[in-house]
Design an enzyme around this catalytic site. Sequence first.
Site, short mmCIF file in Angstrom:
data_model
loop_
_atom_site.label_atom_id
_atom_site.label_comp_id
_atom_site.label_asym_id
_atom_site.label_seq_id
_atom_site.Cartn_x
_atom_site.Cartn_y
_atom_site.Cartn_z
N CYS A 74 0.82 -1.21 0.00
CA CYS A 74 0.00 0.00 0.00
C CYS A 74 0.85 1.26 0.00
O CYS A 74 1.95 1.27 0.55
CB CYS A 74 -0.88 0.03 1.24
SG CYS A 74 -1.86 -1.44 1.46
N ARG A 92 5.23 0.15 -6.12
CA ARG A 92 5.20 -0.66 -4.89
C ARG A 92 4.24 -1.84 -5.02
O ARG A 92 4.28 -2.76 -4.21
CB ARG A 92 4.77 0.21 -3.71
CG ARG A 92 5.73 1.32 -3.39
CD ARG A 92 5.10 2.30 -2.43
NE ARG A 92 4.81 1.68 -1.16
CZ ARG A 92 5.59 1.71 -0.10
NH1 ARG A 92 6.74 2.33 -0.19
NH2 ARG A 92 5.27 1.13 1.02
N TRP A 132 -2.92 -2.71 -1.52
CA TRP A 132 -2.46 -4.07 -1.85
C TRP A 132 -3.19 -4.97 -0.87
O TRP A 132 -2.91 -4.96 0.32
CB TRP A 132 -0.94 -4.14 -1.68
CG TRP A 132 -0.31 -5.42 -2.13
CD1 TRP A 132 0.08 -5.72 -3.40
CD2 TRP A 132 0.06 -6.54 -1.31
NE1 TRP A 132 0.64 -6.97 -3.42
CE2 TRP A 132 0.64 -7.50 -2.16
CE3 TRP A 132 -0.06 -6.85 0.04
CZ2 TRP A 132 1.11 -8.72 -1.70
CZ3 TRP A 132 0.40 -8.07 0.50
CH2 TRP A 132 0.98 -8.99 -0.37
N ASN A 136 -1.98 2.09 5.99
CA ASN A 136 -1.05 1.01 5.60
C ASN A 136 -0.79 0.18 6.84
O ASN A 136 -0.66 0.73 7.94
CB ASN A 136 0.29 1.57 5.13
CG ASN A 136 0.20 2.19 3.75
OD1 ASN A 136 -0.85 2.18 3.13
ND2 ASN A 136 1.31 2.75 3.29
N GLY A 137 -0.63 -1.13 6.67
CA GLY A 137 -0.34 -1.98 7.83
C GLY A 137 -1.51 -2.91 8.08
O GLY A 137 -2.41 -3.05 7.24
N GLU A 139 18.67 -17.01 -7.55
CA GLU A 139 18.27 -15.65 -7.93
C GLU A 139 17.74 -15.62 -9.37
O GLU A 139 16.76 -14.94 -9.67
CB GLU A 139 19.46 -14.70 -7.73
CG GLU A 139 19.25 -13.26 -8.17
CD GLU A 139 18.13 -12.52 -7.44
OE1 GLU A 139 17.55 -13.06 -6.50
OE2 GLU A 139 17.82 -11.39 -7.88
N LYS A 195 14.03 -14.40 -10.36
CA LYS A 195 13.76 -13.31 -11.32
C LYS A 195 12.79 -13.77 -12.37
O LYS A 195 11.84 -13.07 -12.71
CB LYS A 195 15.05 -12.85 -12.02
CG LYS A 195 16.02 -12.02 -11.22
CD LYS A 195 15.57 -10.62 -10.89
CE LYS A 195 14.82 -10.60 -9.59
NZ LYS A 195 15.52 -10.30 -8.40
N GLU A 223 9.14 -14.31 -10.96
CA GLU A 223 8.50 -13.05 -10.57
C GLU A 223 7.90 -12.30 -11.75
O GLU A 223 6.79 -11.81 -11.67
CB GLU A 223 9.55 -12.09 -9.99
CG GLU A 223 9.95 -12.31 -8.59
CD GLU A 223 10.92 -11.24 -8.15
OE1 GLU A 223 10.54 -10.47 -7.28
OE2 GLU A 223 12.04 -11.16 -8.71
N HIS A 251 19.32 -35.82 -7.52
CA HIS A 251 18.62 -36.38 -6.35
C HIS A 251 17.12 -36.11 -6.40
O HIS A 251 16.46 -36.13 -5.35
CB HIS A 251 19.22 -35.79 -5.07
CG HIS A 251 20.66 -36.16 -4.86
ND1 HIS A 251 21.05 -37.44 -4.54
CD2 HIS A 251 21.78 -35.44 -5.00
CE1 HIS A 251 22.38 -37.48 -4.45
NE2 HIS A 251 22.85 -36.28 -4.74
N LYS A 256 6.73 -4.02 -3.95
CA LYS A 256 8.15 -3.66 -3.88
C LYS A 256 8.63 -3.70 -2.45
O LYS A 256 9.77 -4.05 -2.17
CB LYS A 256 8.34 -2.27 -4.49
CG LYS A 256 9.78 -1.80 -4.55
CD LYS A 256 10.58 -2.64 -5.53
CE LYS A 256 12.05 -2.33 -5.51
NZ LYS A 256 12.83 -3.45 -6.10
#
Length: 611
Positions: A2, A27, A75, A101-102, A484, A488, A491, A507, A606
């Site tokens: 948010c 964000r 969000w 927010n929160g 990583e 990437k 996402e 394995h 973000k």
Amino acid sequence: MCGIIGYIGKKEAIPILINGLKRLEYRGYDSCGVCIHDNNLLKIIKAKGKIVDLEKRIKKENNLNSTIGIAHTRWATHGIPNEINAHPHFSEDNNLAIVHNGIIENYDTIKLLLQKEGYVFKTQTDSEVIAFLVNKFYKKSNNLKDAVLKALTQITGTYGLLVLSKDKREIIVARKGSPIIIGIGKNEFFVASDTSAILEYTKNVIYLDDFEIAKITDTNYEITSLKNQKINKEIHKIKTSLDQIEKSGYKHFMLKEIFEQPEKIKDALSGRIDFKNNRIVLGGICLTKEFFKNINKIVIVACGTSWHCALIGKFVLEKYLRISVEVDYASEFRYRNPIIDENSLVIAISQSGETADTLAAIKEAKEKKAKIFGIVNVVGSTIARTSDCGIYTRAGPEIGVASTKAFTNQLVSLWLLTLFIGQKLNKITEKETKEIINNLNNLPEKIKIVLNESKKIKEIASKFKNSKNFLYLGRGINYPIALEGALKLKEISYIHAEGYPAAEMKHGPIALIDKNMPSVFIINKNKNYDKIISNMQEIKARGGIIISIATKGDEQILKLSDHTIFVPKMDTQFTTFVNVIAMQLLAYYIADHKNCEIDKPRNLAKSVTVE
Ligand code: F6R
């Protein structure tokens, strides 16, 4: 996550609020809204989806002109993303409105109590209870700040909160666990959850701390504690410039940020190496030589991409310092009763400096008396301010949701920290120091060589836009780079991808290999080379597709791979930098070929400010 912006002054509020919301888009959000004064009433306009949709709705309204307002990008946490659940939220009588927010953890208890008193809620959100609760007290006292203070005593959870009432020219702002800054302009004030929202209007800001509340009027602001004691706060100057948060001709912020890496690494190194004496100079270290001498262990806590950097940090720190390093997901750390004490060094890595899980891990470590070293990108962020000391990564604002330049600068920072501690403890020789410094200084040029391969990488990427799964394989210090690379890709392209140590492939994951399954191998010329060749043969024998990231001039790899991306020859420990650039470009171009919304991938935020 948010985003919040508020304005009070002499200018038209709506363009400022909308502009601020657009700056916060990166964000991640799913709905948005504004609230302004409108002829002695409050007017709220909301939209599910994008800010352009909100703008269209605002355009349909006639004669909206107000010089005070609050706005929000949501969000979703509690309640689906729709217009009703979007902020701002009215009190039951529409007399005041809030953006939040929160998370309000005890919202259902409060809701139940209020419902028993006859209040009727319209949304599924946790935030709406704040509006109702504040209004309950406001109706009694007609003092908005007092009402907010009273309401906050009943609330458990986190908040970055703005409250606006229809009959007062003031904005009440409160913070606990969710960032809020106050921007000070000329005869005007701004409030935001992120500096980028107000950067083009003012560079003078106050960072509100937890348990602080501010009353902002046309001419003044007053900050107090939740016990109403006055607090004098320092005004900080933001150093970020506007062009740093713009695309500058690139198709996406992510691409711009990938290409910025050579310059950003130079920034990270600038002034931190004393070439004459071959020493590392770090300003923000308040820890004594005695402390470093007595360190019993180092724990690195982080999330996501920053956690991958931490994994590489373990290789580097352990190799040179011979101190045991543990790497923990920040979200797991606090729940396993970690064995640390006053002789432990906890390194927290975070781009945003606001990640709730990392903050919670820091809190846990502090309770156990460990020293906290922050490696943070956003200046003035909560993690930066909560750490005992630390260094800024100097990657500049990172707008693309997928972290790229922040990662490489975190890695540079870890190298600098290793050298710094190593020198303090005389654990790094003059020769090693020289070699490391030399490698660090060569990074920008080496990275440019990989960036110059972007056309070829784009071409390779075009062949994989329809792939459903990917494996990423690497060994040793490049195993975290495999993780990583996979992160990437998933996402931004929504292709399922897994990273593994190359030898682990046999394995289990090898069961997945068939003619449709691409495996990305990181295979630089080093002591693991032959072993990785065997792993590649195993994939080849099962008809799998191989994309290799290999050292320039390696003919053997060309024969074994379906596609090869060459990176320059480097000391193995530093190949992570060039390999990750190749990974970033591969993921970027696959996602671009799929026309994905690269800078704002679905469901992602973000800055993850909820646990
Ligand atoms: C991945 C990404 C996330 C973040 C993670 C931690 O591209 O950006 O995985 O790395 O959410 O965020 P920070 O570093 O801000 O604590």
